[in-house]
Design an enzyme around this catalytic site. Structure first.
Site, short mmCIF file in Angstrom:
data_model
loop_
_atom_site.label_atom_id
_atom_site.label_comp_id
_atom_site.label_asym_id
_atom_site.label_seq_id
_atom_site.Cartn_x
_atom_site.Cartn_y
_atom_site.Cartn_z
CG LEU A 9 -2.01 -1.06 1.07
CD1 LEU A 9 -2.98 -0.99 2.57
CD2 LEU A 9 -2.90 -0.91 -0.15
CB CYS A 10 3.64 2.25 2.05
SG CYS A 10 2.80 2.52 3.53
NE ARG A 11 7.30 -2.62 -1.82
CZ ARG A 11 7.79 -3.78 -2.03
NH1 ARG A 11 7.47 -4.54 -3.13
NH2 ARG A 11 8.73 -4.37 -1.27
#
Length: 151
Positions: A9-11
């Protein structure tokens, strides 16, 4: 960008923020990520998705005196599942190792005494910032102040 942990998700959000790099460079605004841990090769694997500098904050000072967390009940939230599905469909995969409860966020810090121009704190996993808001906030930073601070 305050990265919870450089998983999928952070990527996805890092990749979207990195798409602004040419405009941010024109404005003289640097792009940074702060991660709270580096499990295995996690940060190295995150680098292709993020075009700025990455800092490791093992003591979690950047995350504040009181960390914002979501517990296991987060996985009962429809929004979290929808964010995960969206990221997966867009080709973002990542590990699920490490501490995954601390929420992240995106901040645009002004020059000099401007302070925080944009503050987006994740309300649940996968709650992304609007990148147009990031660009709008970055445009409020006077170039002459940035040039003075960088010298």
């Amino acid at each position: 960008m305050a990265v919870r942990r450089p998983g999928f998700l952070c990527r996805e959000e890092a990749s979207e923020l990195s798409s602004l790099k040419p405009q941010l460079d024109q404005l003289g605004v640097p792009l940074y990520a702060v991660v709270k841990e580096d499990v295995g090769t996690e940060v190295q694997n995150f680098r292709p998705y993020f075009s700025g500098e990455i800092y490791l904050d093992e003591k979690r000072r950047f995350y504040g005196p009181r960390e914002r967390k979501m517990g296991l009940l987060a996985f009962l939230r429809v929004g979290v599942w929808m964010s995960g599905l969206r990221a997966f469909k867009n080709g973002f995969l990542g590990n699920v190792f490490g501490e995954g409860y601390v929420l992240g966020g995106v901040f645009v810090m002004g020059a000099g005494q401007q302070g925080v121009l944009l503050e987006h704190r994740e309300m649940e996993f996968g709650d992304k910032v609007n990148i147009l808001d990031v660009l709008k906030a970055a445009r409020r930073i006077p170039r002459e102040l940035l040039e003075l601070e960088q010298n």
